[in-house]
Design a protein around this motif. Structure first.
Motif, PDB file in Angstrom:
ATOM      1  N   UNK A  69      40.827  92.317-110.536  1.00 15.44           N
ATOM      2  CA  UNK A  69      40.354  91.693-109.286  1.00 15.44           C
ATOM      3  C   UNK A  69      39.078  90.883-109.451  1.00 15.44           C
ATOM      4  N   UNK A  70      38.895  90.273-110.614  1.00 13.97           N
ATOM      5  CA  UNK A  70      37.737  89.401-110.822  1.00 13.97           C
ATOM      6  C   UNK A  70      37.906  88.108-110.029  1.00 13.97           C
ATOM      7  N   UNK A  71      36.807  87.425-109.787  1.00 12.33           N
ATOM      8  CA  UNK A  71      36.857  86.113-109.145  1.00 12.33           C
ATOM      9  C   UNK A  71      37.598  85.156-110.079  1.00 12.33           C
ATOM     10  N   UNK A  72      38.626  84.452-109.615  1.00 10.15           N
ATOM     11  CA  UNK A  72      39.359  83.511-110.470  1.00 10.15           C
ATOM     12  C   UNK A  72      38.419  82.499-111.120  1.00 10.15           C
ATOM     13  N   UNK A  73      38.772  82.078-112.326  1.00 10.32           N
ATOM     14  CA  UNK A  73      37.896  81.221-113.133  1.00 10.32           C
ATOM     15  C   UNK A  73      37.547  79.901-112.446  1.00 10.32           C
ATOM     16  N   UNK A  74      38.442  79.383-111.603  1.00  9.61           N
ATOM     17  CA  UNK A  74      38.203  78.070-110.998  1.00  9.61           C
ATOM     18  C   UNK A  74      37.293  78.146-109.761  1.00  9.61           C
ATOM     19  N   UNK A  75      36.860  79.346-109.380  1.00  7.12           N
ATOM     20  CA  UNK A  75      36.038  79.506-108.171  1.00  7.12           C
ATOM     21  C   UNK A  75      34.623  79.923-108.538  1.00  7.12           C
ATOM     22  N   UNK A  76      33.642  79.201-108.024  1.00 10.74           N
ATOM     23  CA  UNK A  76      32.225  79.532-108.208  1.00 10.74           C
ATOM     24  C   UNK A  76      31.782  80.333-106.981  1.00 10.74           C
ATOM     25  N   UNK A  77      31.574  81.632-107.155  1.00 11.90           N
ATOM     26  CA  UNK A  77      31.265  82.506-106.022  1.00 11.90           C
ATOM     27  C   UNK A  77      29.951  82.110-105.347  1.00 11.90           C
ATOM     28  N   UNK A  78      28.951  81.741-106.130  1.00 11.42           N
ATOM     29  CA  UNK A  78      27.670  81.323-105.549  1.00 11.42           C
ATOM     30  C   UNK A  78      27.836  80.087-104.677  1.00 11.42           C
ATOM     31  N   UNK A  79      28.696  79.172-105.122  1.00 12.23           N
ATOM     32  CA  UNK A  79      28.935  77.947-104.355  1.00 12.23           C
ATOM     33  C   UNK A  79      29.660  78.269-103.049  1.00 12.23           C
ATOM     34  N   UNK A  80      30.610  79.204-103.107  1.00 20.19           N
ATOM     35  CA  UNK A  80      31.330  79.610-101.907  1.00 20.19           C
ATOM     36  C   UNK A  80      30.367  80.255-100.910  1.00 20.19           C
ATOM     37  N   UNK A  81      29.499  81.143-101.401  1.00 21.12           N
ATOM     38  CA  UNK A  81      28.541  81.823-100.522  1.00 21.12           C
ATOM     39  C   UNK A  81      27.575  80.822 -99.892  1.00 21.12           C
ATOM     40  N   UNK A  82      27.080  79.897-100.703  1.00 26.40           N
ATOM     41  CA  UNK A  82      26.136  78.901-100.185  1.00 26.40           C
ATOM     42  C   UNK A  82      26.792  78.050 -99.101  1.00 26.40           C
ATOM     43  N   UNK A  83      28.074  77.705 -99.303  1.00 26.34           N
ATOM     44  CA  UNK A  83      28.769  76.882 -98.317  1.00 26.34           C
ATOM     45  C   UNK A  83      28.976  77.658 -97.013  1.00 26.34           C
ATOM     46  N   UNK A  84      29.338  78.919 -97.122  1.00 21.93           N
ATOM     47  CA  UNK A  84      29.532  79.740 -95.916  1.00 21.93           C
ATOM     48  C   UNK A  84      28.220  79.912 -95.142  1.00 21.93           C
ATOM     49  N   UNK A  85      27.118  80.118 -95.868  1.00 22.92           N
ATOM     50  CA  UNK A  85      25.818  80.279 -95.212  1.00 22.92           C
ATOM     51  C   UNK A  85      25.385  79.003 -94.487  1.00 22.92           C
ATOM     52  N   UNK A  86      25.911  77.880 -94.965  1.00 24.97           N
ATOM     53  CA  UNK A  86      25.512  76.591 -94.408  1.00 24.97           C
ATOM     54  C   UNK A  86      26.313  76.215 -93.155  1.00 24.97           C
ATOM     55  N   UNK A  87      27.282  77.052 -92.777  1.00 27.42           N
ATOM     56  CA  UNK A  87      28.102  76.732 -91.605  1.00 27.42           C
ATOM     57  C   UNK A  87      27.307  76.949 -90.308  1.00 27.42           C
ATOM     58  N   UNK A  88      27.531  76.115 -89.318  1.00 30.17           N
ATOM     59  CA  UNK A  88      26.769  76.210 -88.055  1.00 30.17           C
ATOM     60  C   UNK A  88      26.933  77.572 -87.382  1.00 30.17           C
ATOM     61  N   UNK A  89      25.803  78.167 -87.017  1.00 35.86           N
ATOM     62  CA  UNK A  89      25.819  79.440 -86.311  1.00 35.86           C
ATOM     63  C   UNK A  89      25.778  80.660 -87.218  1.00 35.86           C
ATOM     64  N   UNK A  90      25.918  80.450 -88.546  1.00 33.63           N
ATOM     65  CA  UNK A  90      25.912  81.582 -89.484  1.00 33.63           C
ATOM     66  C   UNK A  90      24.473  81.917 -89.876  1.00 33.63           C
ATOM     67  N   UNK A  91      24.024  83.111 -89.509  1.00 33.45           N
ATOM     68  CA  UNK A  91      22.664  83.548 -89.818  1.00 33.45           C
ATOM     69  C   UNK A  91      22.597  84.253 -91.174  1.00 33.45           C
ATOM     70  N   UNK A  92      23.662  84.971 -91.504  1.00 33.06           N
ATOM     71  CA  UNK A  92      23.681  85.723 -92.770  1.00 33.06           C
ATOM     72  C   UNK A  92      25.135  85.971 -93.158  1.00 33.06           C
ATOM     73  N   UNK A  93      25.342  86.431 -94.379  1.00 34.48           N
ATOM     74  CA  UNK A  93      26.685  86.730 -94.870  1.00 34.48           C
ATOM     75  C   UNK A  93      26.599  87.943 -95.791  1.00 34.48           C
ATOM     76  N   UNK A  94      27.568  88.826 -95.710  1.00 34.48           N
ATOM     77  CA  UNK A  94      27.597  89.967 -96.624  1.00 34.48           C
ATOM     78  C   UNK A  94      29.046  90.399 -96.845  1.00 34.48           C
ATOM     79  N   UNK A  95      29.253  91.367 -97.749  1.00 37.60           N
ATOM     80  CA  UNK A  95      30.600  91.852 -98.103  1.00 37.60           C
ATOM     81  C   UNK A  95      31.540  90.704 -98.488  1.00 37.60           C
ATOM     82  N   UNK A  96      31.030  89.771 -99.280  1.00 36.70           N
ATOM     83  CA  UNK A  96      31.857  88.651 -99.736  1.00 36.70           C
ATOM     84  C   UNK A  96      32.651  89.073-100.975  1.00 36.70           C
ATOM     85  N   UNK A  97      33.960  88.977-100.892  1.00 39.98           N
ATOM     86  CA  UNK A  97      34.826  89.331-102.020  1.00 39.98           C
ATOM     87  C   UNK A  97      35.873  88.239-102.207  1.00 39.98           C
TER      88      UNK A  97
END
Length: 302
Positions: free
Chosen positions: A215-243
């Protein structure tokens, strides 16, 4: 809130391509050639030719396993297997890698044994049969070129066949060298070189398939980039339990908790899921929206 790309709050999954015709052709060609190569390798006393036949046999078994993985991955989800059997393609890729490693051990043992007492080799037979192998394996590998770009399981089948074509080329070169020099010891030496080529080509497949099985993150996905993009969405104050993990060798899933004090409607969730698909090739996203009134701690991080 749950969202799946292309279906608002639905759970339909598009079945992965089966490559049925490609598998039938490749398996048929390789079974026929493996029998011919082993017979002539035995008659010619060529360990390199028989080693290549053994490797081809493992590839036939590998192709069968890969095809089974593809077919099982197309099974429709039910009450017991809510994701279907999509993980079968990951297990097939892992089995293929292990198949090849075992074949490498067998080839090495036979080559070392023959290196101590090299038998007389019928060079011309070796050259002709291995040349046919180049054609068979190149044609078979070509059938999987398109699918190898995005599917680790199909890539495994492609890499095995492409490596076989290169290995057969090495056997031809060995046959020509023996014909010119009479050095029969070149035959088992080429067998050992074949092993090196197979191990190098298989290592990446083994590593990637093992990671996906865990269940590792697939090689083509950058988890840090995904988290940064989600945090940047309007109305999002924080994010946790990202899998993020691979449901199969072609599909990825994500779960995340978004802290949004003002809440969110279905349109927001569907829009985020759609963008996750287009930006990061994450097909199945489950997003939990929280207002931040209480502290939520992931049980995995306790």
């Amino acid at each position: 809130m749950h969202a799946h790309h292309g279906h608002e709050h639905g759970h339909s999954h598009q079945a992965p391509a089966s490559f049925g015709k490609a598998f039938v052709i490749a398996i048929s060609l390789n079974v026929g050639f493996t029998v011919v190569e082993f017979i002539y390798g035995f008659l010619a006393q060529s360990s390199a030719l028989m080693a290549d036949a053994g490797h081809n046999l493992s590839d036939v078994l590998g192709l069968v396993v890969a095809w089974a993985g593809v077919l099982l991955a197309r099974k429709i989800p039910d009450q017991r297997f809510t994701y279907g059997l999509r993980g079968s393609s990951i297990l097939a890729a892992l089995a293929n890698a292990m198949f090849l490693m075992i074949a490498c051990g067998a080839i090495s043992w036979d080559a070392i044994r023959r290196l101590a007492d090299p038998p007389e080799v019928s060079s011309m037979t070796v050259i002709v049969v291995a040349s046919i192998g180049i054609l068979v394996n190149t044609a078979s590998a070509w059938l999987f070129v398109k699918g190898s770009k995005d599917d680790l399981n199909i890539r495994g089948a492609f890499l095995h066949l492409a490596a076989d074509a290169a290995v057969s080329l090495g056997v031809v070169i060995a046959g020509v060298a023996i014909l010119l020099t009479g050095w029969n010891w070149l035959d088992p030496v080429v067998s050992l070189l074949i092993v090196v080529v197979i191990v190098i080509g298989t290592w990446g497949l083994l590593r990637e398939s093992l990671k996906l099985a865990l269940n590792a993150v697939p090689a083509h996905i950058d988890l840090d980039e995904v988290e940064a993009w989600l945090r940047d969405q309007p109305g999002v104050l924080d994010i946790h339990d990202l899998h993020v993990w691979g449901m199969s060798t072609t599909e990825s899933a994500l779960t995340a908790h978004l802290v949004m004090p003002n809440g969110a409607d279905d349109a927001f969730v569907d829009g985020v899921a759609d963008e996750l698909h287009h930006r990061f090739r994450i097909e199945h996203a489950t997003l939990q929206v929280e207002r931040g009134d209480s502290e939520h701690v992931c049980v995995l991080h306790r």
